[in-house]
Write an enzyme that holds these catalytic residues in place. Structure first.
Site, mmCIF file in Angstrom:
data_model
loop_
_atom_site.group_PDB
_atom_site.id
_atom_site.type_symbol
_atom_site.label_atom_id
_atom_site.label_comp_id
_atom_site.label_asym_id
_atom_site.label_seq_id
_atom_site.Cartn_x
_atom_site.Cartn_y
_atom_site.Cartn_z
ATOM 1 N N MET A 131 0.947 -1.138 0.032
ATOM 2 C CA MET A 131 -0.076 0.024 -0.010
ATOM 3 C C MET A 131 0.833 1.327 0.019
ATOM 4 O O MET A 131 2.034 1.163 0.644
ATOM 5 C CB MET A 131 -0.954 -0.058 1.260
ATOM 6 C CG MET A 131 -1.474 1.527 1.610
ATOM 7 S SD MET A 131 -2.684 1.168 2.964
ATOM 8 C CE MET A 131 -1.751 0.767 4.280
ATOM 9 N N ASN A 132 0.359 2.467 -0.539
ATOM 10 C CA ASN A 132 1.086 3.600 -0.398
ATOM 11 C C ASN A 132 0.195 4.605 -0.053
ATOM 12 O O ASN A 132 -0.645 4.484 0.748
ATOM 13 C CB ASN A 132 2.101 3.986 -1.405
ATOM 14 C CG ASN A 132 2.028 4.052 -2.750
ATOM 15 O OD1 ASN A 132 1.216 2.981 -3.288
ATOM 16 N ND2 ASN A 132 1.644 5.024 -3.615
ATOM 17 N N ASP A 133 0.071 5.610 -0.846
ATOM 18 C CA ASP A 133 -0.752 6.893 -0.569
ATOM 19 C C ASP A 133 -2.256 6.878 -0.011
ATOM 20 O O ASP A 133 -2.992 6.200 -0.763
ATOM 21 C CB ASP A 133 -0.737 7.932 -1.761
ATOM 22 C CG ASP A 133 0.595 8.405 -2.409
ATOM 23 O OD1 ASP A 133 0.601 8.935 -3.550
ATOM 24 O OD2 ASP A 133 1.778 7.774 -1.814
ATOM 25 N N GLN A 149 -3.607 3.704 -2.254
ATOM 26 C CA GLN A 149 -2.957 3.125 -3.466
ATOM 27 C C GLN A 149 -2.510 1.525 -2.916
ATOM 28 O O GLN A 149 -1.966 1.357 -2.038
ATOM 29 C CB GLN A 149 -1.676 3.707 -3.472
ATOM 30 C CG GLN A 149 -1.641 5.334 -3.797
ATOM 31 C CD GLN A 149 -2.115 5.422 -5.405
ATOM 32 O OE1 GLN A 149 -1.273 5.419 -6.354
ATOM 33 N NE2 GLN A 149 -3.230 5.576 -5.666
ATOM 34 N N TRP A 157 5.956 -2.088 -4.888
ATOM 35 C CA TRP A 157 5.233 -1.135 -5.588
ATOM 36 C C TRP A 157 5.027 -1.737 -6.921
ATOM 37 O O TRP A 157 6.365 -2.551 -7.333
ATOM 38 C CB TRP A 157 5.690 0.163 -5.719
ATOM 39 C CG TRP A 157 5.257 1.338 -6.341
ATOM 40 C CD1 TRP A 157 4.183 2.155 -5.961
ATOM 41 C CD2 TRP A 157 5.415 1.702 -7.739
ATOM 42 N NE1 TRP A 157 3.818 2.968 -7.103
ATOM 43 C CE2 TRP A 157 4.560 2.572 -8.225
ATOM 44 C CE3 TRP A 157 6.348 1.063 -8.754
ATOM 45 C CZ2 TRP A 157 4.452 3.107 -9.409
ATOM 46 C CZ3 TRP A 157 6.026 1.490 -10.115
ATOM 47 C CH2 TRP A 157 5.359 2.697 -10.434
ATOM 48 N N TRP A 193 -3.587 6.409 -9.881
ATOM 49 C CA TRP A 193 -2.605 7.277 -8.791
ATOM 50 C C TRP A 193 -3.595 8.156 -7.984
ATOM 51 O O TRP A 193 -4.735 8.205 -7.973
ATOM 52 C CB TRP A 193 -1.579 8.011 -9.443
ATOM 53 C CG TRP A 193 -0.508 7.187 -9.813
ATOM 54 C CD1 TRP A 193 -0.399 5.722 -9.839
ATOM 55 C CD2 TRP A 193 0.602 7.644 -10.666
ATOM 56 N NE1 TRP A 193 0.620 5.020 -10.528
ATOM 57 C CE2 TRP A 193 1.326 6.165 -11.007
ATOM 58 C CE3 TRP A 193 1.149 8.791 -11.052
ATOM 59 C CZ2 TRP A 193 2.746 6.023 -11.826
ATOM 60 C CZ3 TRP A 193 2.383 8.597 -11.405
ATOM 61 C CH2 TRP A 193 3.198 7.288 -11.985
ATOM 62 N N GLU A 312 4.870 16.584 -4.649
ATOM 63 C CA GLU A 312 3.578 15.594 -4.548
ATOM 64 C C GLU A 312 2.723 15.910 -3.616
ATOM 65 O O GLU A 312 2.833 16.459 -2.465
ATOM 66 C CB GLU A 312 4.383 14.358 -4.253
ATOM 67 C CG GLU A 312 5.437 13.748 -5.330
ATOM 68 C CD GLU A 312 5.822 12.385 -5.362
ATOM 69 O OE1 GLU A 312 5.486 11.727 -6.198
ATOM 70 O OE2 GLU A 312 6.414 12.132 -4.321
ATOM 71 N N ASP A 345 9.117 15.120 -3.154
ATOM 72 C CA ASP A 345 9.778 13.699 -3.781
ATOM 73 C C ASP A 345 11.414 13.594 -3.449
ATOM 74 O O ASP A 345 11.723 12.266 -3.217
ATOM 75 C CB ASP A 345 9.559 14.010 -5.292
ATOM 76 C CG ASP A 345 9.725 12.716 -6.103
ATOM 77 O OD1 ASP A 345 9.602 12.659 -7.208
ATOM 78 O OD2 ASP A 345 9.235 11.703 -5.310
#
Lengths: 651, 171
Positions: A131-133, A149, A157, A193, A312, A345
């Site tokens: 998982m991310n954001d 995400q 990823w 995204w 970001e 970033d």
């Protein structure tokens, strides 16, 4: 050539087909020439060797000194791996653990018990995979929604990132739902995204998100619920004429992502921001729209900061200077400040700044340009990225979500089958006592998990002492603590011009007159593993006290393949205030809040010994002069993870 | 006579070197500048130069070429491990960890890096760091083993770290 890491300690006999060649500074091309000549002229091999070395030196010296020269420069090259330095305007960060000396970090032989202990009990995470954001958080018809995400294919990823989805009544107990959006259109086939939700006054939900197209161009797309009467918002429709926005002229197609929630302007337009960069300047592009299908790019940028690189997950929202509540994103006026935030970033940290927004000129000006976005305050001095707030109309608060990545090796992530958690949602308030920062605090619903309280009152701890706290199990805790330094020491300690910095300090082992002191978390009985969360006070010229709040991971684990940094920052402490800290311990994640949430640190901790029954808590004081008095409340925390019937519909 | 022969052979040997000099003058400045920022300049330059596409590639393209080189070396590494296991049953157990590691490099970390370079480069950095970690583990498990594997392993390790720094410049 390969001097930074040598293999000379390996006692094997190299085979004659060139294994030795790299260390002699000869390039592969000349090495091949050598091989052919060797076969050809055995008797004259000595002459040939001389000729070759001469040739190699000749060829490299007409270039720019190449490999031969590099052998003496290698030590400096290590630092290049660590970061690009303050001179470029980006804070020095060491995302990778630096390779010290010649020994590559050996991976730790993790056993499955130690790995499975790492899963959290009350932080949001899917049952498996990467998982991310956090995406599009919102409150609708009685349910809190979180999208995120998600990689359905593995624990790292991948390009087929989709939107995972879960719902909750209380931001703490979550039910997993089917994936909301997948990579099924040309405009998001390389990734669905990050995006944000805007709730219109009539209750309609509009979702704007970034898609990575079949040619990896970043575009913005519109999506909305298929059935607004479904409180679980399971099905989503992508607008048939997507993408609604493509990179404008002058903006690279790889620098155009993460649209914010929109707010209403005085003219009745919907306005939102997309972060980007021009060379090394982080910028925020502003768009106006009436229908979320057609947009106007405004001429000016809402804000830009030199040297901060790509912005970001930009976030932009109002906070009240006077009230105790959060504000809807469209509110402005007297008594309102605006927070501008960006995820950089370059160094993978989230930065924010307080300022004033003028909707007429569409500019935002920071209160303090020296603490502008990207060069000043961070939400969190540990692991905290891609964060996003939403206005919770249910309880009238501004709530912050954030992606907390792993700081172990990707190898371990693959072995354990998952990676990343979300932080406990935090309420955001303006700190009207200091006037210059936000306060973050875990949402009150997390308190429902508390049980078995143990109270410690006025424990006196002399310098050098470590006090075990008998509280039962130590992997799931909510700790609140208050510390007082004895007045005599505070007055008598000499002023110093010590410059303290958590990151470059010796951590809890670095003794000063007035610190460090605090708690040892996830520590085993023998203290072979321990994670100190501590305060360190420096008395500067004029008797001014500066207080630092740090989390020390240098001895957090005997494993060699996990992050061992020390995180933290200065924390404002006002006259008359005691030092306070709240720590949420949840297996491999620890969230620490000092002075009511002025300085926060999120840690990932991966002990090999201080797990299950062996995870304990200690109070410590390693100062040389100060005696501290501590009072603590420590609760066990119940587990929030549960399987509900919703999981039948899971991904 | 011997001296003449030596001289001729010396000339023969030096001439490919002079060709090499010419080729290096033609290496474009993007490659040289980008490689200067990596921990292993010579490895970076030689790897990129050996791919004809490098002369017209941008930084992302150079990154992709390096990922491809790591992939090729890893594939070779896996092959070597398989052969060694078959030829040397006594080594098989020690090699099994490396075998798993290389399979992971090829099935997980390389695809992550390939996919991310074109999309969100910071995740490519993660993938390449994953490879560096894994090969370091393999190095440790092979201490004392007589084999060409350690040098392949080191090559994959060093190349992946070179790639990490190139990806950093893309952020």
């Amino acid at each position: 050539m390969e001097d930074r890491i040598t293999i000379s300690h390996h006692p094997y006999t190299p085979l004659p087909d060139g294994d030795n060649a790299p260390s002699s500074g000869v390039s592969p091309a000349t090495q091949n020439g050598r091989r052919r000549s060797l076969k050809f002229v055995l008797v004259l091999s000595g002459v040939l060797a001389v000729g070759l070395i001469m040739g190699a030196m000749f060829s490299f010296s007409t270039n720019d000194g190449g490999a031969v020269k590099m052998s003496t420069e290698s030590p400096e090259k290590i630092s290049e791996l660590v970061g690009r330095g303050v001179s470029e305007g980006v804070s020095m960060k060491s995302f990778r653990r630096p390779l010290l000396g010649n020994e590559p970090p050996a991976n730790f032989p993790w056993n499955s018990n130690a790995l499975s202990w790492q899963r959290t009990a009350f932080h949001f995470q899917p049952t498996k995979n990467w998982m991310n954001d956090p995406n599009g958080p919102l409150f609708y018809k009685g349910w809190y929604h979180l999208f995120y995400q998600y990689n359905r294919d593995g624990a790292i990823w991948g390009k087929k990132i989709v939107w995972g989805h879960a719902v909750s009544r209380d931001l703490i107990h979550w039910n997993h739902l089917p994936v909301a959006m997948v990579t099924d259109q040309w405009y998001d086939v390389n990734g669905v995204w990050t995006g944000s939700a805007t709730i219109l006054p009539d209750g309609q939900i509009v979702m704007l998100y970034t898609g990575s197209t079949n040619e990896s161009v970043q575009v913005q797309n519109l999506a909305y619920p298929a059935d607004p009467s479904d409180p679980l918002l399971i099905e989503w429709i992508k607008y048939p004429n997507n993408p609604v926005l493509v990179p404008p002229p002058g903006i690279d197609f790889k620098d155009f992502r993460d649209p914010t929630t929109a707010w209403l302007t005085p003219e009745g337009m919907w306005r939102f921001v997309i972060g980007s960069k021009l060379n090394k300047t982080g910028i925020s592009l502003v768009y106006d729209t009436v229908d979320f299908k057609n947009f106007t790019l405004l001429d000016g940028l809402l804000h830009a900061v030199h040297g901060t690189g790509m912005w970001e997950c930009v976030d932009f929202y109002p906070i009240s200077k006077v009230g105790e509540n959060g504000l809807d994103t469209s509110i402005n006026g007297l008594g309102v400040k605006h927070v501008m935030k960006a995820s950089l970033d370059d160094d993978r940290n989230d930065y924010y700044a307080l300022g004033t927004y003028d909707p007429v000129s569409t500019t935002w000006v920071p209160d303090n340009p020296k603490m502008d976005v990207g060069i000043g305050l961070r939400y969190d001095y540990g692991i905290y990225y891609a964060s996003k707030t939403f206005y919770d109309s249910n309880k009238k608060r501004r709530v912050l979500w954030s992606w907390i990545k792993e700081t172990d090796s990707e190898l371990s992530d693959i072995k354990k089958g998952w990676a990343s958690v979300q932080g406990i949602p935090r309420t955001i308030l303006f700190d009207h006592k200091t006037g210059s920062n936000l306060l973050q605090w875990p949402v009150e619903e997390v308190n429902k998990l508390r049980s078995n309280k143990t109270v410690f009152e006025n424990l006196e701890v002399n310098g050098g002492a470590v006090v075990p706290l008998e509280i039962g199990l130590g992997s799931q805790l909510d700790i609140t603590a208050e510390f007082e330094v004895d007045k005599k020491s505070l007055e008598s300690v000499q002023e110093s011009n010590e410059v303290y910095d958590c990151k470059n300090s010796m951590g809890a082992a670095g003794r000063g007159a007035l610190g460090p002191f605090g708690l040892l978390i996830l520590a085993d009985e023998q203290l072979l593993e321990q994670t100190p969360i501590y305060f360190y006070i420096v008395k500067g010229s004029g008797g001014d006290l500066k207080t630092f709040f740090c989390a020390d991971h240098s001895r957090s684990s005997e494993a060699t393949d996990v992050d061992k940094e020390i995180y933290g920052s200065i924390v404002p402490v006002l006259r008359g205030e005691k030092l306070t800290v709240r720590i949420l311990v949840d297996h491999s994640i620890v969230e620490s809040f000092s002075q009511g949430g002025r300085t926060c640190i999120t840690s990932r901790v991966y002990p090999t010994k201080a797990i299950y029954n062996n995870a304990k808590v200690f109070l410590f004081n390693n100062a040389t002069e100060a005696k501290i008095t501590a009072s603590l409340n420590i609760w066990q925390m119940n587990t929030a993870q549960r399987h509900s019937h919703f999981t039948e519909l899971m991904m | 006579m011997l001296i003449n022969l030596s001289f001729i052979i010396l000339l023969l040997v030096l001439s490919p070197c002079s060709l090499l000099v010419k080729a290096q003058h033609q290496t474009n400045s993007l490659i040289l500048d980008t490689c200067k920022k990596t921990p292993n300049y010579a490895l970076c330059v030689s790897t990129l130069r050996s791919n004809p596409h490098s002369s017209t590639a941008d930084v992302a393209g150079l990154g992709l070429i390096l990922v491809g080189a790591v992939k090729a070396k890893s594939t070779a590494g896996l092959k070597t491990i398989s052969e060694l296991s078959r030829a040397n049953p006594a080594l098989k157990k020690r090699l099994s960890q490396c075998m798993e590691d290389y399979k992971m490099i090829l099935s997980a970390f390389i695809p992550e890096a390939e996919q991310a370079i074109g999309g969100d480069p910071k995740f490519a950095e993660d993938g390449m760091n994953g490879i560096a970690d894994v090969t370091a583990q393999c190095v440790k498990s092979l201490q004392g083993v007589r084999a060409p594997l350690p040098s392949t392993n080191k090559l994959v390790h060093d190349l992946s770290l070179v790639t990490v720094s190139i990806i950093r410049t893309m952020l």
